[in-house]
Design an enzyme around this catalytic site. Sequence first.
Site, PDB file in Angstrom:
ATOM      1  N   HIS A 187       0.042  46.331 -22.862  1.00  0.00           N
ATOM      2  CA  HIS A 187       0.956  46.948 -21.844  1.00  0.00           C
ATOM      3  C   HIS A 187       0.250  46.705 -20.753  1.00  0.00           C
ATOM      4  O   HIS A 187       1.053  46.723 -19.291  1.00  0.00           O
ATOM      5  CB  HIS A 187       0.985  48.365 -22.296  1.00  0.00           C
ATOM      6  CG  HIS A 187       1.716  48.449 -23.531  1.00  0.00           C
ATOM      7  ND1 HIS A 187       3.221  48.320 -23.509  1.00  0.00           N
ATOM      8  CD2 HIS A 187       1.501  49.047 -24.820  1.00  0.00           C
ATOM      9  CE1 HIS A 187       3.768  48.580 -24.697  1.00  0.00           C
ATOM     10  NE2 HIS A 187       2.811  48.990 -25.412  1.00  0.00           N
ATOM     11  N   CYS A 481       9.031  30.404 -21.126  1.00  0.00           N
ATOM     12  CA  CYS A 481       9.520  31.880 -20.707  1.00  0.00           C
ATOM     13  C   CYS A 481       8.569  32.931 -21.168  1.00  0.00           C
ATOM     14  O   CYS A 481       8.543  33.858 -21.138  1.00  0.00           O
ATOM     15  CB  CYS A 481      10.847  32.289 -21.329  1.00  0.00           C
ATOM     16  SG  CYS A 481      10.933  32.132 -22.991  1.00  0.00           S
TER      17      CYS A 481
HETATM   18  C1  PEP Z   1       7.306  34.942 -25.973  1.00  0.00           C
HETATM   19  O1  PEP Z   1       7.149  34.823 -27.298  1.00  0.00           O
HETATM   20  O2  PEP Z   1       6.542  34.051 -25.312  1.00  0.00           O
HETATM   21  C2  PEP Z   1       8.474  35.261 -25.683  1.00  0.00           C
HETATM   22  C3  PEP Z   1       8.876  34.972 -24.321  1.00  0.00           C
HETATM   23  O3  PEP Z   1       9.171  36.168 -26.224  1.00  0.00           O
HETATM   24  P1  PEP Z   1       8.824  37.833 -26.610  1.00  0.00           P
HETATM   25  O4  PEP Z   1       7.641  38.174 -25.862  1.00  0.00           O
HETATM   26  O5  PEP Z   1       9.644  38.456 -26.172  1.00  0.00           O
HETATM   27  O6  PEP Z   1       8.355  37.717 -27.880  1.00  0.00           O
END
Ligand code: PEP
Length: 552
Positions: A187, A481
């Site tokens: 967090h 991402c």
């Molecule tokens: C990831 O796993 O890098 C991602 C972007 O998805 P989340 O953080 O929502 O699992």
Amino acid sequence: MAVISGVGVSSGRAVGPVVRMPDPVAEPAAGSTVPDGADVAAEGARIAAAAEQVRADLERRAAAAHGDGAAVLEATALMAADPALVTAAQKKVDDGTAPARAVWEAAAEVQAMLESLGGYMAERARDVADVRDRIVAVLDGRPAPGVPERDEPFVLVAHDLAPADTATLNPATCLALVTEGGGPTSHTAILARALGLPAVVAAPGILSVDEGTVVLVDGGVGTVEPDPAADVVEAVRAAAARVLMFDGTGRTADGHRVQLLANVGDAKGAAAAAEAGAEGVGLFRTEFCFLDRAEEPTVQEQVEQYRAVLEPFAGKKVVVRTLDAGADKPLPFLTDATEANPALGVRGYRTAVRHPEVLDHQLEAIARAATTSGTEVWVMAPMISTAAEAADFVALANGHGLATAGVMVEVPAVALTADALMANVAFASIGTNDLTQYAMAADRLLGDLAELSDGWQPAVLRLVHLTAEAGLQANRPVGVCGEAAADPALAVVLTGLGVTSLSMTARAIPEVAATLLSVTKAECQRLAELALAAPDAKAARAAVHAELPPLA
Ligand code: PEP
Ligand code: MG
């Protein structure tokens, strides 16, 4: 004092005096009683006075705060003003229980009652715990729990931060965050990136730095230097005063395009990202719209939520991810809370085996929202493990009229077979948070494993490289991402590995853009080779930082 090394999770440098987060309030010993001969009525009155002090303090802070922070503080102040907790605690004092213990026990009863009511009332149980802790702290003469209030800028040092701390942290006075625990996806890390604050987590020894000591925090390299030299302090302060702007086109110094996109979870986030100039949305976490739901939202409700996210990006691209339920994001209508190992269980796309109708409804809603939005909508599935799953998902999405369908690369198996994958998809987006978790076999939420849970791990970079290379061969865009995209130096490396877009918290975009603009594509490739050849994450990060201009 020696420089303390941790894991840099939000880049940037800041200098300021250390302010320690108070230790969490511990449960007063069971069976503690008012001292013999004490005035029981006066002891009970102390509880009322403490509750009143807490209420007044919270209201004063709420008046000075804004947005979500003010709302959270106001709600907690209301809870402190409710006589139910105080009256119940005073009754226990009448029976001989010590005031702090009485408040603790009375709060447990109020919480149980609220939880039995379910829904909105059950959520208020957390506020009761907050009020309880504050009253107990006043009774014990200790500082109030939560982020300390200061008029002067400071560096916040804590064991770790909880989600509730996010609302009350004021970025106008808090310059940087350093925690002894936490990992790159803790967090603390997520909050720091969202607020654009430099942050170092998993920094052993930081809790022994005296309050008031001036420290230099470098969130890019992951170091905390006590008592830095005066000229360094001056340089960091001057750099912090410069405001970086993003001109709306991500590119390297020689014009190689890298789209800079935002990660969003709701309409508010989308509006903020559009205002920050993001080129589009690279990850819309749709599950964030429904985390509190016991039942599947209707198609119409989904259409409305999705439309509100798409609208600020009319004429631009929004990548909508289908529900990524499970593990750290359970959705009661989709996931099984009794699974022993949910990170490896039925999560993400895998939930469609048992509940194909939920995915079907969602694709219908996304398609309906897309038609009227004027936005270029791409759709992708999370937690795909094989090229065949990818093909099934793409066929399903295409069947709903969603022409640009792809998948997330989060499972090492799919990165290793990325050449087969690319034949089946329009694009891929690498989720480095989960890809790192699964490649390193390290729970992304565990601070103890922070050194392993690091997107700079050469093993993770190799998987990114394989995926990006397969995308280049098949002429398919491959984005990142995960949180790695928000690290300016790592963004340079990812670009050098062949990634074509980077999606991150909107706050990180200006600094990532400025860093990319400082290097050519060939330099990105050379730095990527340096990182790939490093023996571990720390060495990879250090090697690349040594070759980049100081990141401010
Ligand atoms: C990831 O796993 O890098 C991602 C972007 O998805 P989340 O953080 O929502 O699992
Ligand atoms: Mg993920």
